[in-house]
Structure formats: C-alpha cells, structure tokens
Design a protein around this motif. Sequence first.
Motif: not given
Length: 151
Positions: A40-53
């Motif tokens: 997941x190459x999005x910024x860290x806070x966006x990743x923390x909100x939700x990402x592929x398990x």
Amino acid sequence: MTNNPLGRIIPQQPPIEPQSDAHALKSRLEWGEPAFTILDVRDRSTYNDGHIMGAMAMPIEDLVDRASSSLEKSRDIYVYGAGDEQTSQAVNLLRSAGFERVSELKGGLAAWKAIGGPTEGIIESRTPAGADDYNVVSRMQNHLENQRKEV
C-alpha cells in the motif's frame, strides 16, 4: 525431475500479470499461496484508516529504499495507491529499481472492498466482518465461485 513434488495435486498459479484485478489477488489469497506481497503506497494515516488485510505500508516517498531493503527483487508484488495514477507511478519506480514481478492492482482498495476482500484498520475495524471472514468452508465456496466468474 520437478522441484514441486505436489505439482500434480496443487497446480501452479499463473505468472503475475503487469496489471491485476481484485479477483486475481483474492484468488491467490484464498488459494493460500504465500509467495507474494501486497504494498500500500498511500500515506501512513490513510493506510492506518483502512487497507487490504496483510498489506505492507510503504508510502511512495520512501518506497524504493524500503522495498529494496526488505523484499527480494524476484518476489511477486501487488501494489495499490490512492488511485490508478499513483499505483502506476509506484510500479514504475519499483520496476526501475530492478523489481521484476510487480503488478498494479487496478481499482485499489475500493475494488478490493467491492468484491468482499478482507480489510483491516481503524475505520475498517468498525465494519462488521463478512460471513466468510472466519469460516474456512465459506471461504473455499467463495473461492470456487470466484473461479467460475468471468473476469
């Protein structure tokens, strides 16, 4: 002589494509094949909100440095970002750095969620688990149904 003694029982997965859809990735996860990584190459806070398990957070700003120090160049890698443009940019950076088997996950997290792929994160944890998230029999049934779908 083959180095895959279970080759007649467990078929080989097809080689990774330059672009993949969410069904292809979900199929590999449901198959239980361990030899790939999701970035997941999005910024860290966006990743923390939700990402592929199971996806690893590697923001695009330090993607090449972090990937080079932690992943083998020949590993199958699926990449998704905030949109297809960011995903494509990240994949090009990885390929330029010598990674050979990189695939753009078309549609990213939204496409993944649309087919019921498992997610995790702060916002995602507030969403109840799907019927098949913890049930292996249901996961196998869904895997078979996904195999029959036209891509």
